[in-house]
Design a protein around this motif. Structure first.
Motif, PDB file in Angstrom:
ATOM      1  N   PHE A 193      84.705  55.513  50.665  1.00  0.00           N
ATOM      2  CA  PHE A 193      85.267  56.059  51.904  1.00  0.00           C
ATOM      3  C   PHE A 193      84.517  55.546  53.136  1.00  0.00           C
ATOM      4  O   PHE A 193      85.111  55.298  54.169  1.00  0.00           O
ATOM      5  CB  PHE A 193      85.237  57.589  51.856  1.00  0.00           C
ATOM      6  N   VAL A 194      83.212  55.367  53.022  1.00  0.00           N
ATOM      7  CA  VAL A 194      82.411  54.932  54.176  1.00  0.00           C
ATOM      8  C   VAL A 194      81.890  53.503  54.062  1.00  0.00           C
ATOM      9  O   VAL A 194      81.459  52.934  55.063  1.00  0.00           O
ATOM     10  CB  VAL A 194      81.224  55.893  54.431  1.00  0.00           C
ATOM     11  N   THR A 195      81.915  52.908  52.888  1.00  0.00           N
ATOM     12  CA  THR A 195      81.328  51.577  52.740  1.00  0.00           C
ATOM     13  C   THR A 195      82.347  50.443  52.690  1.00  0.00           C
ATOM     14  O   THR A 195      81.968  49.287  52.797  1.00  0.00           O
ATOM     15  CB  THR A 195      80.459  51.509  51.465  1.00  0.00           C
ATOM     16  N   THR A 196      83.629  50.751  52.524  1.00  0.00           N
ATOM     17  CA  THR A 196      84.654  49.714  52.470  1.00  0.00           C
ATOM     18  C   THR A 196      84.969  49.239  53.884  1.00  0.00           C
ATOM     19  O   THR A 196      85.220  50.040  54.779  1.00  0.00           O
ATOM     20  CB  THR A 196      85.938  50.247  51.796  1.00  0.00           C
ATOM     21  N   ASN A 197      84.967  47.931  54.067  1.00  0.00           N
ATOM     22  CA  ASN A 197      85.211  47.346  55.380  1.00  0.00           C
ATOM     23  C   ASN A 197      86.693  46.970  55.498  1.00  0.00           C
ATOM     24  O   ASN A 197      87.110  45.917  55.027  1.00  0.00           O
ATOM     25  CB  ASN A 197      84.310  46.116  55.570  1.00  0.00           C
ATOM     26  N   ARG A 198      87.472  47.855  56.084  1.00  0.00           N
ATOM     27  CA  ARG A 198      88.898  47.608  56.287  1.00  0.00           C
ATOM     28  C   ARG A 198      89.300  48.101  57.671  1.00  0.00           C
ATOM     29  O   ARG A 198      88.604  48.891  58.289  1.00  0.00           O
ATOM     30  CB  ARG A 198      89.728  48.337  55.223  1.00  0.00           C
ATOM     31  N   SER A 199      90.457  47.664  58.111  1.00  0.00           N
ATOM     32  CA  SER A 199      90.969  48.055  59.428  1.00  0.00           C
ATOM     33  C   SER A 199      91.950  49.215  59.282  1.00  0.00           C
ATOM     34  O   SER A 199      93.151  49.032  59.270  1.00  0.00           O
ATOM     35  CB  SER A 199      91.670  46.867  60.083  1.00  0.00           C
TER      36      SER A 199
ATOM     37  N   ASN B 135      96.486  51.297  56.204  1.00  0.00           N
ATOM     38  CA  ASN B 135      95.785  50.070  56.551  1.00  0.00           C
ATOM     39  C   ASN B 135      96.576  49.354  57.642  1.00  0.00           C
ATOM     40  O   ASN B 135      97.776  49.145  57.501  1.00  0.00           O
ATOM     41  CB  ASN B 135      95.623  49.174  55.327  1.00  0.00           C
ATOM     42  N   ALA B 136      95.911  48.997  58.703  1.00  0.00           N
ATOM     43  CA  ALA B 136      96.577  48.402  59.854  1.00  0.00           C
ATOM     44  C   ALA B 136      96.893  46.925  59.659  1.00  0.00           C
ATOM     45  O   ALA B 136      97.731  46.375  60.348  1.00  0.00           O
ATOM     46  CB  ALA B 136      95.710  48.574  61.101  1.00  0.00           C
ATOM     47  N   ARG B 137      96.217  46.289  58.741  1.00  0.00           N
ATOM     48  CA  ARG B 137      96.448  44.866  58.494  1.00  0.00           C
ATOM     49  C   ARG B 137      96.753  44.679  57.016  1.00  0.00           C
ATOM     50  O   ARG B 137      96.676  45.608  56.231  1.00  0.00           O
ATOM     51  CB  ARG B 137      95.213  44.067  58.897  1.00  0.00           C
ATOM     52  N   SER B 138      97.064  43.486  56.611  1.00  0.00           N
ATOM     53  CA  SER B 138      97.403  43.233  55.207  1.00  0.00           C
ATOM     54  C   SER B 138      96.178  42.901  54.355  1.00  0.00           C
ATOM     55  O   SER B 138      96.297  42.286  53.312  1.00  0.00           O
ATOM     56  CB  SER B 138      98.430  42.110  55.126  1.00  0.00           C
ATOM     57  N   GLU B 139      94.999  43.316  54.786  1.00  0.00           N
ATOM     58  CA  GLU B 139      93.781  42.993  54.038  1.00  0.00           C
ATOM     59  C   GLU B 139      93.605  43.849  52.779  1.00  0.00           C
ATOM     60  O   GLU B 139      92.859  43.481  51.883  1.00  0.00           O
ATOM     61  CB  GLU B 139      92.553  43.138  54.928  1.00  0.00           C
ATOM     62  N   ALA B 140      94.300  44.966  52.705  1.00  0.00           N
ATOM     63  CA  ALA B 140      94.232  45.827  51.514  1.00  0.00           C
ATOM     64  C   ALA B 140      95.338  46.867  51.598  1.00  0.00           C
ATOM     65  O   ALA B 140      95.952  47.052  52.649  1.00  0.00           O
ATOM     66  CB  ALA B 140      92.875  46.522  51.438  1.00  0.00           C
ATOM     67  N   ALA B 141      95.565  47.543  50.501  1.00  0.00           N
ATOM     68  CA  ALA B 141      96.576  48.601  50.475  1.00  0.00           C
ATOM     69  C   ALA B 141      96.062  49.826  51.230  1.00  0.00           C
ATOM     70  O   ALA B 141      94.851  50.014  51.389  1.00  0.00           O
ATOM     71  CB  ALA B 141      96.875  48.978  49.037  1.00  0.00           C
TER      72      ALA B 141
END
Length: 143
Positions: free
Chosen positions: A8-14, A35-41
């Motif tokens: 929850f706190v260590t994943t680097n996503r937008s 997720n605001a971008r397509s970098e992850a679900a």
């Protein structure tokens, strides 16, 4: 309580915004992070802690007021004298909307004295002794 470890706190996503709702209808609030971008679900964090706590969800439907009941003020009074306040809204952040049903966590309280709803139209409605652990549907009555 400070959460400093885990995905929850260590994943680097937008992730922009968060929505809370009882997605699995078990009486506790879960979190959805789009997720605001397509970098992850997008991610759903389910609250699956076992416990004997009680709850009530109030689903308001307006009549004279707007049909969604947005802006209605809900006051819940417990036999202990404790009073809980909430209002109907979906707006809680950017790029997301939460469940418009008002969720009350009651802890060990097993009964409710009454619920009072002040609708945007000015109508005030009262529900005496509703049961806990349910979704209570309230439709605005005419004056």
């Amino acid at each position: 309580m400070s959460v400093t470890t885990g995905t929850f706190v260590t994943t680097n996503r937008s992730e922009y915004g968060v929505a809370n709702a009882d997605f699995d209808e078990d009486g506790d609030l879960d979190l959805f992070l789009p997720n605001a971008r397509s970098e992850a679900a997008s991610t759903l964090y389910r609250n699956d802690l076992a416990g004997a706590n009680h709850w009530l969800k109030v689903h308001c439907t307006g009549g004279a007021s707007n049909r969604s009941g947005i802006g209605a003020k809900v006051r819940l009074v417990l036999p202990s004298g404790r009073t809980l306040h909430e209002h109907v809204t979906t707006a809680n952040g950017i790029y997301s909307a939460s469940d418009r049903r008002v969720h009350f966590g009651l802890g060990t309280e097993k009964t409710i004295t009454y619920i009072e709803i002040a609708w945007p139209s000015g109508i005030v409605q009262r529900v005496e002794r509703p049961a806990v652990n349910q979704v209570l549907r309230v439709v605005e009555t005419a004056r």
